[in-house]
Design a protein around this motif. Structure first.
Motif, PDB file in Angstrom:
ATOM      1  N   GLN A 122      49.566 -38.702 -20.285  1.00  0.00           N
ATOM      2  CA  GLN A 122      50.105 -37.757 -19.310  1.00  0.00           C
ATOM      3  C   GLN A 122      51.187 -36.884 -19.929  1.00  0.00           C
ATOM      4  O   GLN A 122      51.272 -35.684 -19.646  1.00  0.00           O
ATOM      5  CB  GLN A 122      50.680 -38.527 -18.106  1.00  0.00           C
ATOM      6  CG  GLN A 122      49.642 -39.208 -17.243  1.00  0.00           C
ATOM      7  CD  GLN A 122      50.271 -39.959 -16.090  1.00  0.00           C
ATOM      8  OE1 GLN A 122      51.385 -39.674 -15.684  1.00  0.00           O
ATOM      9  NE2 GLN A 122      49.565 -40.954 -15.561  1.00  0.00           N
TER      10      GLN A 122
ATOM     11  N   GLU B 279      50.186 -28.278 -21.385  1.00  0.00           N
ATOM     12  CA  GLU B 279      50.194 -27.300 -20.289  1.00  0.00           C
ATOM     13  C   GLU B 279      51.457 -26.449 -20.343  1.00  0.00           C
ATOM     14  O   GLU B 279      51.408 -25.237 -20.045  1.00  0.00           O
ATOM     15  CB  GLU B 279      50.097 -28.036 -18.957  1.00  0.00           C
ATOM     16  CG  GLU B 279      48.736 -28.692 -18.711  1.00  0.00           C
ATOM     17  CD  GLU B 279      48.727 -29.526 -17.455  1.00  0.00           C
ATOM     18  OE1 GLU B 279      49.826 -29.734 -16.886  1.00  0.00           O
ATOM     19  OE2 GLU B 279      47.648 -29.988 -17.035  1.00  0.00           O
TER      20      GLU B 279
ATOM     21  N   ALA C 141      58.124 -25.153 -13.644  1.00  0.00           N
ATOM     22  CA  ALA C 141      57.491 -26.296 -12.980  1.00  0.00           C
ATOM     23  C   ALA C 141      56.901 -27.257 -14.004  1.00  0.00           C
ATOM     24  O   ALA C 141      57.044 -28.487 -13.885  1.00  0.00           O
ATOM     25  CB  ALA C 141      56.413 -25.810 -12.016  1.00  0.00           C
ATOM     26  N   LEU C 142      56.233 -26.707 -15.004  1.00  0.00           N
ATOM     27  CA  LEU C 142      55.633 -27.574 -16.023  1.00  0.00           C
ATOM     28  C   LEU C 142      56.706 -28.247 -16.882  1.00  0.00           C
ATOM     29  O   LEU C 142      56.522 -29.379 -17.326  1.00  0.00           O
ATOM     30  CB  LEU C 142      54.686 -26.767 -16.905  1.00  0.00           C
ATOM     31  CG  LEU C 142      53.424 -26.253 -16.176  1.00  0.00           C
ATOM     32  CD1 LEU C 142      52.587 -25.368 -17.100  1.00  0.00           C
ATOM     33  CD2 LEU C 142      52.588 -27.430 -15.675  1.00  0.00           C
ATOM     34  N   GLN C 143      57.841 -27.546 -17.097  1.00  0.00           N
ATOM     35  CA  GLN C 143      58.941 -28.170 -17.829  1.00  0.00           C
ATOM     36  C   GLN C 143      59.512 -29.354 -17.041  1.00  0.00           C
ATOM     37  O   GLN C 143      59.809 -30.411 -17.607  1.00  0.00           O
ATOM     38  CB  GLN C 143      60.036 -27.139 -18.093  1.00  0.00           C
ATOM     39  CG  GLN C 143      61.238 -27.688 -18.856  1.00  0.00           C
ATOM     40  CD  GLN C 143      60.876 -28.147 -20.257  1.00  0.00           C
ATOM     41  OE1 GLN C 143      60.363 -27.363 -21.066  1.00  0.00           O
ATOM     42  NE2 GLN C 143      61.126 -29.410 -20.558  1.00  0.00           N
TER      43      GLN C 143
ATOM     44  N   ALA D  40      51.031 -32.883 -20.265  1.00  0.00           N
ATOM     45  CA  ALA D  40      52.089 -32.065 -19.679  1.00  0.00           C
ATOM     46  C   ALA D  40      52.699 -31.139 -20.719  1.00  0.00           C
ATOM     47  O   ALA D  40      53.001 -29.966 -20.418  1.00  0.00           O
ATOM     48  CB  ALA D  40      53.159 -32.967 -19.078  1.00  0.00           C
TER      49      ALA D  40
ATOM     50  N   ASN E  75      57.835 -31.153 -14.965  1.00  0.00           N
ATOM     51  CA  ASN E  75      56.852 -32.226 -15.047  1.00  0.00           C
ATOM     52  C   ASN E  75      56.972 -32.989 -16.363  1.00  0.00           C
ATOM     53  O   ASN E  75      56.869 -34.222 -16.389  1.00  0.00           O
ATOM     54  CB  ASN E  75      55.445 -31.654 -14.878  1.00  0.00           C
ATOM     55  CG  ASN E  75      54.394 -32.745 -14.809  1.00  0.00           C
ATOM     56  OD1 ASN E  75      54.543 -33.718 -14.063  1.00  0.00           O
ATOM     57  ND2 ASN E  75      53.328 -32.608 -15.584  1.00  0.00           N
TER      58      ASN E  75
ATOM     59  N   ARG F 130      59.920 -35.202 -16.087  1.00  0.00           N
ATOM     60  CA  ARG F 130      59.635 -36.358 -15.235  1.00  0.00           C
ATOM     61  C   ARG F 130      58.873 -37.436 -15.992  1.00  0.00           C
ATOM     62  O   ARG F 130      59.215 -38.631 -15.909  1.00  0.00           O
ATOM     63  CB  ARG F 130      58.824 -35.904 -14.019  1.00  0.00           C
ATOM     64  CG  ARG F 130      58.470 -37.030 -13.058  1.00  0.00           C
ATOM     65  CD  ARG F 130      57.507 -36.534 -11.988  1.00  0.00           C
ATOM     66  NE  ARG F 130      56.234 -36.139 -12.574  1.00  0.00           N
ATOM     67  CZ  ARG F 130      55.252 -37.008 -12.867  1.00  0.00           C
ATOM     68  NH1 ARG F 130      55.417 -38.304 -12.647  1.00  0.00           N
ATOM     69  NH2 ARG F 130      54.121 -36.567 -13.379  1.00  0.00           N
ATOM     70  N   VAL F 131      57.869 -37.022 -16.733  1.00  0.00           N
ATOM     71  CA  VAL F 131      57.077 -38.008 -17.483  1.00  0.00           C
ATOM     72  C   VAL F 131      57.933 -38.658 -18.574  1.00  0.00           C
ATOM     73  O   VAL F 131      57.796 -39.853 -18.851  1.00  0.00           O
ATOM     74  CB  VAL F 131      55.814 -37.344 -18.066  1.00  0.00           C
ATOM     75  CG1 VAL F 131      55.010 -38.349 -18.893  1.00  0.00           C
ATOM     76  CG2 VAL F 131      54.941 -36.773 -16.958  1.00  0.00           C
TER      77      VAL F 131
END
Length: 380
Positions: A114, A121, A169-171, A118, A173, A176-177
């Motif tokens: 994941q 992306e 938003a992708l940053q 991420a 994410n 978060r991971v």
């Protein structure tokens, strides 16, 4: 001559008969008067209430002893926040740990993938945002020469803002991971000992916080909590800051000093008791969390308390009173205050002295100044 001799005798006989009749009348009147007096005295005696007396007893307060349960001052179940397989653990049960020390590590192949996805992306989104930025810059230059309309410039600028939002938003994410990956390492939240280990190398780890699914339990046992359920009848003996002694079966004869920390301030309707929390120092590690203990509270009462049976109290709208009887049988109602209820005996906080004679079962309607008749000797 015979006739003259009999007349004095007849007169004498008549006088004697009159005297006897008078005596009989006088005796009857006096007898009736005596009986009337006796009846009056009997009626007066029956009008007085007959009471039994009881003498106040001296109450010596025994130390209150109750069972308790010892618990760790702080107890932290360690649950898994990520799924995977346990690669290794570093501390077994009974081991001491420091705050932040690693207890075990989890291998998380799914979470690793994941993170890679991420990041990929995010790279793609950044590239698209850079291209949108270059396009918007060129259209702004063209707008200066009137080659394109202002609306087209605004569309390119809006597209740039949208792509930058996607990048943000992708940053987030990716962050978060990465934070989730930090949970691959299970760490101790504070200094203590490991009291439970419920996993082993190679175990499948699932995310969960249900009781029984904890992987480790870390407890701070340098200081312990002791919980006691105190019956409502004895609550007046317990105060925050009060002292107590702790006894455990595995160390007979040894007492540990404890202090009352707090009371729950609510009586459990099922047990009729209030939960009381005490603290006890455990620097030597001799007391064990989860263990049974006997708790002995120090007495805070007066060793020379005055007690009476509950039947001697008169409880009304004006408070609690007792009926005192003097040597002449005259009643005096004295106000008193209840300190503690021991069931068969009520301890009074004041208003009554040792040696006073109290009516054991005061009749209804008794008031100060009434006269009573004592039937039995006082009960000591």
């Amino acid at each position: 001559m015979p006739v003259q001799t009999s007349r004095p005798r007849r007169h004498l006989f008549a006088v004697v008969m009159v005297a006897v009749a008078a005596a009989i009348v006088v005796f009857g009147v006096m007898n009736r008067r005596t009986q009337a007096n006796q009846l009056q005295e009997l009626a007066a005696g029956q009008a007085l209430a007959t009471v039994a007396l009881v003498a106040p007893s001296s109450i010596t307060h025994a130390a209150l002893q109750l069972p308790g349960r010892i618990e760790a001052w702080s107890r932290a179940p360690i649950y898994a926040r990520v799924s995977g397989y346990l690669t290794h653990w570093t501390v077994d049960i009974g081991g001491s740990v420091k705050a932040g020390q690693v207890l075990a590590e989890i291998e998380t192949p799914d979470l690793d993938q994941q993170l890679l996805q991420a990041r990929a992306e995010l790279v793609t989104a950044r590239s698209a945002a850079n291209q949108a930025a270059n396009t918007a810059r060129r259209w702004q230059l063209l707008a200066q020469s009137q080659a394109v309309s202002q609306q087209e410039v605004e569309e390119r600028t809006s597209d740039l803002a949208s792509r930058r939002s996607v990048v943000n938003a992708l940053q987030a994410n990716v962050d978060r991971v990465q934070v989730m990956q930090s949970y691959k390492r299970l760490v101790a939240p504070f200094d203590g000992i490991v009291t439970e280990r419920n996993t082993d190398i190679g175990s499948l780890i699932n995310v969960g916080m249900t009781p029984g699914s904890e992987l480790f339990v870390v407890s701070d046992v340098r200081r312990l909590r002791v919980y006691v359920s105190v019956p409502q009848r004895q609550l007046a003996l317990i105060r925050p800051g009060g002292l107590a002694q702790i006894f455990v079966p595995e160390r007979p004869g040894k007492a540990y000093a404890a202090t009352v920390e707090s009371l729950s301030q609510a009586v459990d309707s099922g047990s009729g008791a209030m939960r009381v929390q005490l603290s006890v120092d455990n620097a030597q590690g001799e007391l064990l969390p989860g263990a049974f203990a006997n708790v002995q509270f120090e007495s805070s009462g007066n060793a020379n308390g005055v007690g009476l049976p509950p039947s001697a109290l008169i409880i009304g709208k004006n408070g609690v009173h007792v009926a005192i009887v003097d040597a002449g049988g005259i009643v005096e109602l004295k106000p008193v205050m209840i300190a503690r209820d021991y069931g068969a005996v009520i301890e009074l906080a004041g208003g009554l002295a040792m040696g006073e004679q109290v009516i054991a079962n005061p009749p209804d309607g008794l008031a100060s100044g009434d006269q009573v008749r004592v039937a039995t000797a006082p009960k000591g």
